[in-house]
Design an enzyme around this catalytic site. Structure first.
Site, PDB file in Angstrom:
ATOM      1  N   GLU A  92       0.818  -1.045  -0.112  1.00 40.46           N
ATOM      2  CA  GLU A  92       0.099   0.184   0.118  1.00 40.46           C
ATOM      3  C   GLU A  92       1.079   1.221   0.136  1.00 40.46           C
ATOM      4  O   GLU A  92       2.112   1.270   0.776  1.00 40.46           O
ATOM      5  CB  GLU A  92      -0.889   0.014   1.051  1.00 40.46           C
ATOM      6  CG  GLU A  92      -1.907  -1.211   1.184  1.00 40.46           C
ATOM      7  CD  GLU A  92      -2.981  -1.133   2.432  1.00 40.46           C
ATOM      8  OE1 GLU A  92      -3.655  -2.122   2.193  1.00 40.46           O
ATOM      9  OE2 GLU A  92      -2.787  -0.497   3.311  1.00 40.46           O
ATOM     10  N   CYS A 105       3.712   8.430   0.644  1.00 42.32           N
ATOM     11  CA  CYS A 105       4.294   7.832   1.741  1.00 42.32           C
ATOM     12  C   CYS A 105       4.296   6.179   1.053  1.00 42.32           C
ATOM     13  O   CYS A 105       3.509   5.824   0.681  1.00 42.32           O
ATOM     14  CB  CYS A 105       3.385   7.765   2.977  1.00 42.32           C
ATOM     15  SG  CYS A 105       3.813   6.574   4.176  1.00 42.32           S
ATOM     16  N   CYS A 112       6.646  -6.690   7.485  1.00 42.95           N
ATOM     17  CA  CYS A 112       7.973  -6.227   8.019  1.00 42.95           C
ATOM     18  C   CYS A 112       8.271  -7.537   9.199  1.00 42.95           C
ATOM     19  O   CYS A 112       7.197  -7.880   9.853  1.00 42.95           O
ATOM     20  CB  CYS A 112       7.599  -4.850   8.892  1.00 42.95           C
ATOM     21  SG  CYS A 112       9.129  -4.339   9.823  1.00 42.95           S
ATOM     22  N   CYS A 116       7.029  -4.740  15.656  1.00 40.71           N
ATOM     23  CA  CYS A 116       6.719  -3.602  16.593  1.00 40.71           C
ATOM     24  C   CYS A 116       5.305  -3.675  17.033  1.00 40.71           C
ATOM     25  O   CYS A 116       4.508  -4.086  16.068  1.00 40.71           O
ATOM     26  CB  CYS A 116       6.788  -2.136  16.235  1.00 40.71           C
ATOM     27  SG  CYS A 116       8.452  -1.776  15.435  1.00 40.71           S
ATOM     28  N   CYS A 119       2.171  -1.695  15.565  1.00 41.32           N
ATOM     29  CA  CYS A 119       2.055  -1.520  14.087  1.00 41.32           C
ATOM     30  C   CYS A 119       1.388  -2.786  13.429  1.00 41.32           C
ATOM     31  O   CYS A 119       1.752  -3.779  13.659  1.00 41.32           O
ATOM     32  CB  CYS A 119       3.586  -1.715  13.456  1.00 41.32           C
ATOM     33  SG  CYS A 119       3.626  -1.121  11.781  1.00 41.32           S
ATOM     34  N   CYS A 335      -0.545   6.361   9.233  1.00 43.81           N
ATOM     35  CA  CYS A 335       0.558   5.660   9.801  1.00 43.81           C
ATOM     36  C   CYS A 335       0.280   4.252  10.608  1.00 43.81           C
ATOM     37  O   CYS A 335      -0.385   4.452  11.451  1.00 43.81           O
ATOM     38  CB  CYS A 335       1.111   6.594  10.833  1.00 43.81           C
ATOM     39  SG  CYS A 335       2.573   7.460  10.168  1.00 43.81           S
TER      40      CYS A 335
END
Ligand code: SAH
Ligand code: SF4
Length: 354
Positions: A92, A105, A112, A116, A119, A335
């Site tokens: 995305e 962005c 990933c 974290c 996230c 975010c």
């Protein structure tokens, strides 16, 4: 034979490519003009190339894009695209307009591995690194939908950890800064990292783009939990690497520290005072980010008043601090909400590996 995607080559690599074909260097400038200025991606239409060269390019090269599978518009004019790299891998990217210009962005990985805990990307595991071509294609696609002039900033704050995909990201940065391609200034391109220390040291020498550090906690005990890669690269090691970055290069540099505000986790006055103490000796700006929620999360965002108090404490101690406005929330474009789709989750996250 796999064809060479020309979007994966920076200027230097394009030069080598044409030299290998027995062509002169000026072909690089010509092909970059076609791709990045004219937006012509069909070799047969590149009329200043000889017919044999066009035929050769059709045989061994391509200019290839991920497919746009979805485009969503938020009430606040944020746009989110879902792109398919293959049938199993979706990424995305998000455009955040601001007056007549805006920030794109972009993603650097599918998923990933760093996990974290706050996230959404990190919750889904890691599948693959993007190629330079897949990174650059995002900017070209957005350019096509918008109008080239409207992208003023590009930030690696989409899916993935850019400093675990160094070569592809650095080559993409070369193209973002190159006047023959996107011609952005080094201040307008930002790599955001959760703190891969050896990569920050390499980046300091390799590319002059801006650096953002996802700090999120002022002590190791808490950061170990929120950003597990901290177990390998502690805050002390990270800040030492930041100083190397700040002292590298000939122009003045700053670092943006990102701090996601999590209610009753990292948002007390003690946390703010400790953070101010940590950053006092660094040329730093702090960006306080209200936590953006997603399914199955245990966290809540701090309220506006708490964030404001936190900001005041930093400010009073001389730290420039902004509060990031949440944008694109109604389309899950804020975010940390970028999920894409990772079907092959065989590569489970293990932060201690890096
Ligand atoms: N992997 C890189 C870049 C992608 S994440 C990094 O971690 O820096 C981009 C930013 O979004 C980071 O600062 C990250 O900490 C933040 N972020 C992640 N999840 C978030 C969430 N749910 N709410 C607000 N910010 C989040
Ligand atoms: Fe990865 Fe960044 Fe999300 Fe952490 S915040 S899991 S490093 S994308």
């Amino acid at each position: 034979m796999n064809k060479q995607n020309l979007l994966s080559l920076n200027q230097e690599a394009l030069n080598d490519f044409f030299v290998c074909l027995g062509e002169k260097h000026y072909r690089t400038k010509q092909v970059m003009q076609w791709i990045y200025k004219v937006h012509e991606f069909d070799f047969d239409k590149m009329f200043n190339f000889s017919k044999p060269l066009r035929e050769e390019l059709n045989k061994i090269a391509c200019i290839e894009f991920p497919k746009v599978v979805k485009q969503k518009f938020a009430l606040d004019k944020v746009i989110k695209w879902v792109l398919a790299l293959s049938k199993d891998n979706y990424i995305e990217m998000v455009y955040i307009p601001d007056k007549d210009r805006g920030t794109l962005c972009i993603s650097s990985q599918v998923g990933c591995a760093l996990a974290c805990t706050f996230c959404s990307t990190g919750m889904q595991g890691f599948n693959k690194n993007l190629t330079t071509g897949e990174i650059i294609a995002q900017v070209l696609i957005a350019n096509k939908y918008l109008n080239s002039k409207r992208i003023s900033n590009v930030v690696f704050m989409g899916m993935g950890e850019p400093l675990l995909n160094e070569q592809a990201v650095y080559n993409a940065c070369d193209l973002l800064l190159d006047d023959l391609a996107f011609g952005l200034s080094r201040r307008k391109v930002t790599i955001s990292t959760s703190g891969i220390v050896p990569a920050i040291l390499r980046m300091s020498k390799r590319t002059p783009v801006s650096l953002a550090i996802s700090l999120h906690a002022p002590n190791n005990q808490l950061r170990d939990k929120l950003v597990p890669v901290n177990q390998k690269y502690s805050i002390e090691k990270l800040l030492k690497a930041c100083k190397v970055y700040l002292n590298a290069g000939t122009q003045e540099r700053h670092i943006l520290f990102e701090y996601v505000m999590l209610e009753n986790v990292n948002d007390s006055t003690e946390h703010a005072n400790k953070l101010a103490k940590l950053l006092k000796t660094i040329s730093a700006k702090v960006n306080l980010i209200p936590f953006n929620s997603f399914e199955r999360t245990q966290y809540k965002s701090s309220n506006t008043q708490t964030i404001k108090q936190f900001q005041d404490i930093l400010y009073q101690q001389g730290i420039r601090t902004m509060m990031r406005r949440t944008r694109g929330e109604d389309i899950d474009g804020a975010c940390g909400q970028l999920a894409g789709r990772v079907l092959n989750k065989t590569k489970k996250p293990d932060a201690r590996k890096y």
